[in-house]
Write an enzyme that holds these catalytic residues in place. Structure first.
Site, PDB file in Angstrom:
ATOM      1  N   ASP A  32       0.884  -1.101  -0.260  1.00 17.72           N
ATOM      2  CA  ASP A  32       0.006   0.159   0.133  1.00 17.72           C
ATOM      3  C   ASP A  32       0.951   1.224  -0.085  1.00 17.72           C
ATOM      4  OD1 ASP A  32      -2.980   0.624   0.902  1.00 17.72           O
ATOM      5  OD2 ASP A  32      -1.868   2.034   1.306  1.00 17.72           O
ATOM      6  N   VAL A  99     -10.656   3.474  -3.452  1.00 14.73           N
ATOM      7  CA  VAL A  99     -11.173   2.355  -4.910  1.00 14.73           C
ATOM      8  C   VAL A  99     -11.218   1.506  -5.217  1.00 14.73           C
ATOM      9  CG1 VAL A  99      -8.816   1.151  -6.575  1.00 14.73           C
ATOM     10  CG2 VAL A  99      -8.387   3.002  -4.914  1.00 14.73           C
ATOM     11  N   HIS A 103      -9.882  -5.071  -3.651  1.00 12.48           N
ATOM     12  CA  HIS A 103      -8.719  -5.634  -2.692  1.00 12.48           C
ATOM     13  C   HIS A 103      -9.202  -6.455  -1.483  1.00 12.48           C
ATOM     14  CE1 HIS A 103      -9.705  -1.305  -2.404  1.00 12.48           C
ATOM     15  NE2 HIS A 103      -8.981  -1.347  -1.356  1.00 12.48           N
ATOM     16  N   HIS A 105      -6.898  -5.924   2.037  1.00 11.19           N
ATOM     17  CA  HIS A 105      -6.270  -5.454   2.836  1.00 11.19           C
ATOM     18  C   HIS A 105      -5.154  -6.441   3.323  1.00 11.19           C
ATOM     19  CE1 HIS A 105      -7.062  -0.576   1.740  1.00 11.19           C
ATOM     20  NE2 HIS A 105      -8.038  -0.969   1.802  1.00 11.19           N
TER      21      HIS A 105
END
Ligand code: 5GP
Ligand code: ZN
Length: 117
Positions: A32, A99, A103, A105
């Site tokens: 990230d 975004v 995704h 994390h």
């Protein structure tokens, strides 16, 4: 390219650079840009899917399972698997998704508060 306007599709295409830590035919993982923990990796499907809500039901197990399998692999590589880590997937604005390419994390390397707030 999956979606020419998508930031993470541009990373997949190599048009935007990223610090890639793991990849398979279907998954890409990179650090990230604004890390919230010593290890903060984003794990994404190569195929563009905007949010959890957009995963086809008959593909959900494979799509999500691959991301979790990658998370465990990366956590072991990073040496944080035994101490512990967190995986988080934000969906839409109220959860803080910024975004809109799916995704996961992966956060670790420090103690993480719970509940997250
Ligand atoms: P979200 O808020 O959607 O759950 O997470 C998006 C994440 O993408 C944020 O943690 C943010 O720091 C990260 N991010 C945004 N732009 C970039 C970028 O260009 N490169 C990388 N590596 N990460 C990014
Ligand atoms: Zn995308």
């Amino acid at each position: 390219m999956n979606d020419p306007d998508c930031l993470f599709c541009k990373i997949i295409a190599g048009d935007i650079g990223a610090d890639i830590v793991y990849e398979t035919d279907q998954v890409l993982a990179f650090r990230d840009i604004n890390p919230q923990a010593p290890t903060h990796v984003l794990i994404i499907p190569r195929r563009h899917v905007a949010t959890i809500n957009d995963i086809a039901e008959d593909q959900a197990e494979d799509e999500i399972g691959r991301l979790y399998a990658a998370a465990a692999h990366i956590a072991k590589d990073a040496g944080i698997a035994d101490d512990g880590y967190r995986v988080v997937m934000n969906c839409n604005e109220a959860a803080g998704q910024t975004v809109f390419h799916l995704h996961l994390h992966l956060l670790g390397g420090r103690n993480l508060a719970w509940p997250p707030g």
